[in-house]
Write an enzyme that holds these catalytic residues in place. Structure first.
Site, mmCIF file in Angstrom:
data_model
loop_
_atom_site.group_PDB
_atom_site.id
_atom_site.type_symbol
_atom_site.label_atom_id
_atom_site.label_comp_id
_atom_site.label_asym_id
_atom_site.label_seq_id
_atom_site.Cartn_x
_atom_site.Cartn_y
_atom_site.Cartn_z
ATOM 1 N N ASP A 171 -4.959 -2.763 12.546
ATOM 2 C CA ASP A 171 -4.816 -1.913 10.420
ATOM 3 C C ASP A 171 -5.717 -0.363 10.887
ATOM 4 O O ASP A 171 -6.834 0.020 11.855
ATOM 5 C CB ASP A 171 -6.058 -2.433 9.829
ATOM 6 C CG ASP A 171 -5.385 -1.766 8.143
ATOM 7 O OD1 ASP A 171 -4.176 -2.105 7.503
ATOM 8 O OD2 ASP A 171 -6.319 -0.764 7.835
ATOM 9 N N ASN A 202 -0.962 -8.283 0.021
ATOM 10 C CA ASN A 202 -0.473 -7.236 -1.392
ATOM 11 C C ASN A 202 0.843 -6.902 -1.810
ATOM 12 O O ASN A 202 1.713 -6.327 -1.044
ATOM 13 C CB ASN A 202 -1.460 -6.042 -1.140
ATOM 14 C CG ASN A 202 -2.884 -5.905 -1.371
ATOM 15 O OD1 ASN A 202 -3.972 -7.122 -1.305
ATOM 16 N ND2 ASN A 202 -3.273 -5.077 0.373
ATOM 17 N N GLY A 210 -1.777 -3.300 -5.059
ATOM 18 C CA GLY A 210 -2.877 -3.213 -3.862
ATOM 19 C C GLY A 210 -1.935 -2.517 -2.891
ATOM 20 O O GLY A 210 -2.089 -2.324 -1.996
ATOM 21 N N GLN A 211 -0.426 -3.047 -2.903
ATOM 22 C CA GLN A 211 0.429 -2.862 -1.756
ATOM 23 C C GLN A 211 0.388 -1.190 -1.930
ATOM 24 O O GLN A 211 0.819 -0.714 -3.121
ATOM 25 C CB GLN A 211 1.739 -3.665 -2.280
ATOM 26 C CG GLN A 211 2.412 -2.906 -1.068
ATOM 27 C CD GLN A 211 3.955 -4.034 -0.862
ATOM 28 O OE1 GLN A 211 4.178 -4.724 -1.629
ATOM 29 N NE2 GLN A 211 4.487 -4.502 0.091
ATOM 30 N N HIS A 225 4.052 -6.977 4.785
ATOM 31 C CA HIS A 225 2.735 -7.130 6.323
ATOM 32 C C HIS A 225 2.383 -7.926 5.936
ATOM 33 O O HIS A 225 1.904 -8.480 4.276
ATOM 34 C CB HIS A 225 2.330 -6.420 6.920
ATOM 35 C CG HIS A 225 1.467 -5.476 5.028
ATOM 36 N ND1 HIS A 225 2.681 -4.689 5.136
ATOM 37 C CD2 HIS A 225 0.609 -5.224 5.337
ATOM 38 C CE1 HIS A 225 1.437 -3.741 3.796
ATOM 39 N NE2 HIS A 225 0.270 -3.947 3.986
ATOM 40 N N HIS A 280 -1.477 -9.215 6.004
ATOM 41 C CA HIS A 280 -3.564 -8.609 6.820
ATOM 42 C C HIS A 280 -3.924 -9.894 7.109
ATOM 43 O O HIS A 280 -4.112 -10.604 6.459
ATOM 44 C CB HIS A 280 -4.450 -7.954 5.838
ATOM 45 C CG HIS A 280 -3.372 -6.179 4.765
ATOM 46 N ND1 HIS A 280 -4.045 -5.621 5.536
ATOM 47 C CD2 HIS A 280 -2.846 -6.716 3.583
ATOM 48 C CE1 HIS A 280 -3.385 -4.576 5.176
ATOM 49 N NE2 HIS A 280 -2.834 -5.634 3.424
#
Ligand code: 5GP
Ligand code: ZN
Length: 106
Positions: free
Chosen positions: A30, A85, A91-92, A98, A100
């Site tokens: 990230d 998310n 929160g995306q 994907h 995390h």
């Protein structure tokens, strides 16, 4: 061609360090890590959000989880968080599915 940032990363148009790649997914760090180890497990197929999953996509998402587990083992992470998310309110920020993988126990 998709304008999606993650599609561009997967096509090699935005630079990153791939830790793992196969026919279904890729793993890269990230850009704004929220833990000592913060990786993104990203499918090749552009699925915008978990809310848009179609029949058959569960195989892809299952594969992402398996690859998260494998890379965590490879990196000797003793414990970690997997987070997805979903939607703006969830929160995306990047609308390409994907997972995390975050850990402070590497
Ligand atoms: P989301 O909020 O959509 O679940 O997470 C998107 C993540 O992508 C964020 O943690 C953000 O730091 C990361 N990110 C955004 N742009 C880039 C980029 O260009 N490269 C990488 N490696 N990560 C990115
Ligand atoms: Zn995409």
């Amino acid at each position: 061609m998709s304008d999606c940032i993650f599609c561009k990363i997967l096509r090699g148009e935005i630079e990153t360090e791939f830790l793992y790649r196969d026919d279904i997914c890729s793993i890269f760090p990230d850009a704004n890590p929220k833990a000592n180890t913060h990786l993104l497990i990203v499918p090749k197929k552009h699925i915008s959000t978990i809310a848009d999953m179609e029949e058959g996509d569960e195989k892809i998402v299952g594969h992402l989880v398996l690859c998260a587990k494998n890379i965590a083992e490879k990196l000797n992470l003793k414990g970690y968080t997997l987070q997805i998310n979903v939607g703006k309110e969830g929160g995306q920020e990047i609308f390409h599915v994907h997972i995390h993988l975050m850990s402070n126990f590497g």
